[in-house]
Design a protein around this motif. Structure first.
Motif, PDB file in Angstrom:
ATOM      1  N   UNK A  75       0.790  -1.218   0.000  1.00 35.36           N
ATOM      2  CA  UNK A  75       0.000   0.000   0.000  1.00 35.36           C
ATOM      3  C   UNK A  75       0.826   1.274   0.000  1.00 35.36           C
ATOM      4  N   UNK A  76       2.113   1.139   0.242  1.00 37.11           N
ATOM      5  CA  UNK A  76       2.993   2.296   0.283  1.00 37.11           C
ATOM      6  C   UNK A  76       3.444   2.742  -1.094  1.00 37.11           C
ATOM      7  N   UNK A  77       4.346   3.726  -1.085  1.00 35.35           N
ATOM      8  CA  UNK A  77       4.831   4.328  -2.336  1.00 35.35           C
ATOM      9  C   UNK A  77       6.344   4.443  -2.328  1.00 35.35           C
ATOM     10  N   UNK A  78       6.897   4.406  -3.515  1.00 38.05           N
ATOM     11  CA  UNK A  78       8.317   4.683  -3.734  1.00 38.05           C
ATOM     12  C   UNK A  78       8.450   5.448  -5.042  1.00 38.05           C
ATOM     13  N   UNK A  79       9.508   6.234  -5.135  1.00 37.32           N
ATOM     14  CA  UNK A  79       9.812   6.922  -6.386  1.00 37.32           C
ATOM     15  C   UNK A  79      11.227   6.558  -6.812  1.00 37.32           C
ATOM     16  N   UNK A  80      11.326   5.877  -7.935  1.00 36.14           N
ATOM     17  CA  UNK A  80      12.623   5.512  -8.483  1.00 36.14           C
ATOM     18  C   UNK A  80      13.131   6.616  -9.404  1.00 36.14           C
ATOM     19  N   UNK A  81      14.445   6.796  -9.391  1.00 36.02           N
ATOM     20  CA  UNK A  81      15.085   7.745 -10.294  1.00 36.02           C
ATOM     21  C   UNK A  81      16.174   7.035 -11.080  1.00 36.02           C
ATOM     22  N   UNK A  82      16.415   7.507 -12.280  1.00 34.94           N
ATOM     23  CA  UNK A  82      17.488   6.984 -13.123  1.00 34.94           C
ATOM     24  C   UNK A  82      18.231   8.178 -13.697  1.00 34.94           C
ATOM     25  N   UNK A  83      19.458   8.373 -13.240  1.00 42.86           N
ATOM     26  CA  UNK A  83      20.284   9.478 -13.715  1.00 42.86           C
ATOM     27  C   UNK A  83      21.120   9.008 -14.891  1.00 42.86           C
ATOM     28  N   UNK A  84      21.070   9.762 -15.973  1.00 45.88           N
ATOM     29  CA  UNK A  84      21.784   9.391 -17.191  1.00 45.88           C
ATOM     30  C   UNK A  84      22.932  10.356 -17.461  1.00 45.88           C
ATOM     31  N   UNK A  85      24.026   9.819 -17.923  1.00 44.85           N
ATOM     32  CA  UNK A  85      25.158  10.649 -18.324  1.00 44.85           C
ATOM     33  C   UNK A  85      25.692  10.124 -19.643  1.00 44.85           C
ATOM     34  N   UNK A  86      26.423  10.964 -20.333  1.00 40.01           N
ATOM     35  CA  UNK A  86      26.943  10.562 -21.628  1.00 40.01           C
ATOM     36  C   UNK A  86      26.241  11.311 -22.736  1.00 40.01           C
ATOM     37  N   UNK A  87      25.927  10.622 -23.808  1.00 35.63           N
ATOM     38  CA  UNK A  87      25.311  11.272 -24.951  1.00 35.63           C
ATOM     39  C   UNK A  87      23.903  11.762 -24.640  1.00 35.63           C
ATOM     40  N   UNK A  88      23.403  12.644 -25.456  1.00 35.97           N
ATOM     41  CA  UNK A  88      22.162  13.369 -25.235  1.00 35.97           C
ATOM     42  C   UNK A  88      21.013  12.483 -24.780  1.00 35.97           C
ATOM     43  N   UNK A  89      20.576  12.716 -23.557  1.00 32.94           N
ATOM     44  CA  UNK A  89      19.506  11.936 -22.946  1.00 32.94           C
ATOM     45  C   UNK A  89      18.233  12.025 -23.773  1.00 32.94           C
ATOM     46  N   UNK A  90      17.967  13.190 -24.326  1.00 32.67           N
ATOM     47  CA  UNK A  90      16.699  13.406 -25.014  1.00 32.67           C
ATOM     48  C   UNK A  90      16.573  12.582 -26.291  1.00 32.67           C
ATOM     49  N   UNK A  91      17.676  11.992 -26.741  1.00 27.52           N
ATOM     50  CA  UNK A  91      17.643  11.188 -27.967  1.00 27.52           C
ATOM     51  C   UNK A  91      17.191   9.747 -27.726  1.00 27.52           C
ATOM     52  N   UNK A  92      16.983   9.380 -26.462  1.00 26.97           N
ATOM     53  CA  UNK A  92      16.680   7.997 -26.130  1.00 26.97           C
ATOM     54  C   UNK A  92      15.230   7.809 -25.725  1.00 26.97           C
ATOM     55  N   UNK A  93      14.642   6.725 -26.194  1.00 27.08           N
ATOM     56  CA  UNK A  93      13.440   6.203 -25.545  1.00 27.08           C
ATOM     57  C   UNK A  93      13.913   5.601 -24.221  1.00 27.08           C
ATOM     58  N   UNK A  94      13.109   5.754 -23.167  1.00 24.10           N
ATOM     59  CA  UNK A  94      13.522   5.299 -21.845  1.00 24.10           C
ATOM     60  C   UNK A  94      12.489   4.362 -21.244  1.00 24.10           C
ATOM     61  N   UNK A  95      12.964   3.473 -20.375  1.00 27.70           N
ATOM     62  CA  UNK A  95      12.023   2.536 -19.790  1.00 27.70           C
ATOM     63  C   UNK A  95      12.485   1.975 -18.460  1.00 27.70           C
ATOM     64  N   UNK A  96      11.526   1.390 -17.762  1.00 23.62           N
ATOM     65  CA  UNK A  96      11.765   0.652 -16.527  1.00 23.62           C
ATOM     66  C   UNK A  96      11.375  -0.806 -16.749  1.00 23.62           C
ATOM     67  N   UNK A  97      12.257  -1.674 -16.316  1.00 26.57           N
ATOM     68  CA  UNK A  97      12.028  -3.104 -16.360  1.00 26.57           C
ATOM     69  C   UNK A  97      12.230  -3.646 -14.959  1.00 26.57           C
ATOM     70  N   UNK A  98      11.750  -4.850 -14.705  1.00 26.38           N
ATOM     71  CA  UNK A  98      11.984  -5.462 -13.397  1.00 26.38           C
ATOM     72  C   UNK A  98      12.187  -6.960 -13.547  1.00 26.38           C
ATOM     73  N   UNK A  99      12.896  -7.503 -12.579  1.00 21.11           N
ATOM     74  CA  UNK A  99      13.136  -8.939 -12.569  1.00 21.11           C
ATOM     75  C   UNK A  99      13.016  -9.453 -11.147  1.00 21.11           C
ATOM     76  N   UNK A 100      12.055 -10.340 -10.956  1.00 20.42           N
ATOM     77  CA  UNK A 100      11.856 -10.990  -9.671  1.00 20.42           C
ATOM     78  C   UNK A 100      12.644 -12.302  -9.652  1.00 20.42           C
TER      79      UNK A 100
END
Length: 121
Positions: free
Chosen positions: A15-40
């Motif tokens: 029932x709680x909440x979390x906020x994940x962040x992903x900091x990117x460095x290197x080539x232009x971030x805006x040029x990428x499609x971005x996503x979150x994946x998970x593995x249990x």
């Protein structure tokens, strides 16, 4: 090439909440499609939420619709995943992904090291 570093994981009650962040460095971030994946444990890595480089195409896996929100801040080179109403079945390692070309298989993109999310019942 882009380097990705996830943060924000942790232990939370159902029932709680979390906020994940992903900091990117290197080539232009805006040029990428971005996503979150998970593995249990014992399961394949699955696509949770993805966001196109222009922000006009968003995908959520059915199990998180209405609970998770993906967003990006191109000025800060950061991707977010707001996770509300967390369930024990959301427990997994969450990975950030950057896809350099539209149409490319997501699993061929760049990956972060992952952040653990554990939801207790």
């Amino acid at each position: 090439q882009v380097q990705l570093v996830e943060s924000g994981g942790g232990l939370v009650q159902a029932g709680g909440s979390l906020r994940l962040s992903c900091a990117a460095s290197g080539r232009a971030f805006f040029r990428y499609d971005m996503g979150w994946f998970r593995q249990a444990p014992g399961k394949e890595r699955e696509r949770v939420a993805t966001l196109s480089r222009g922000g006009d195409t968003i995908y959520y896996v059915d199990s998180v619709k209405g609970r998770f929100t993906i967003s990006r801040d191109n000025a800060k080179n950061t991707l977010f995943l707001q996770m509300n109403s967390l369930k024990p079945e959301d427990t997994a390692v969450y990975y950030c992904n950057a896809r350099p070309e539209q149409g490319l298989n997501w699993f061929s993109g760049y990956w972060g090291q992952g952040t653990q999310v554990t939801v207790s019942s």
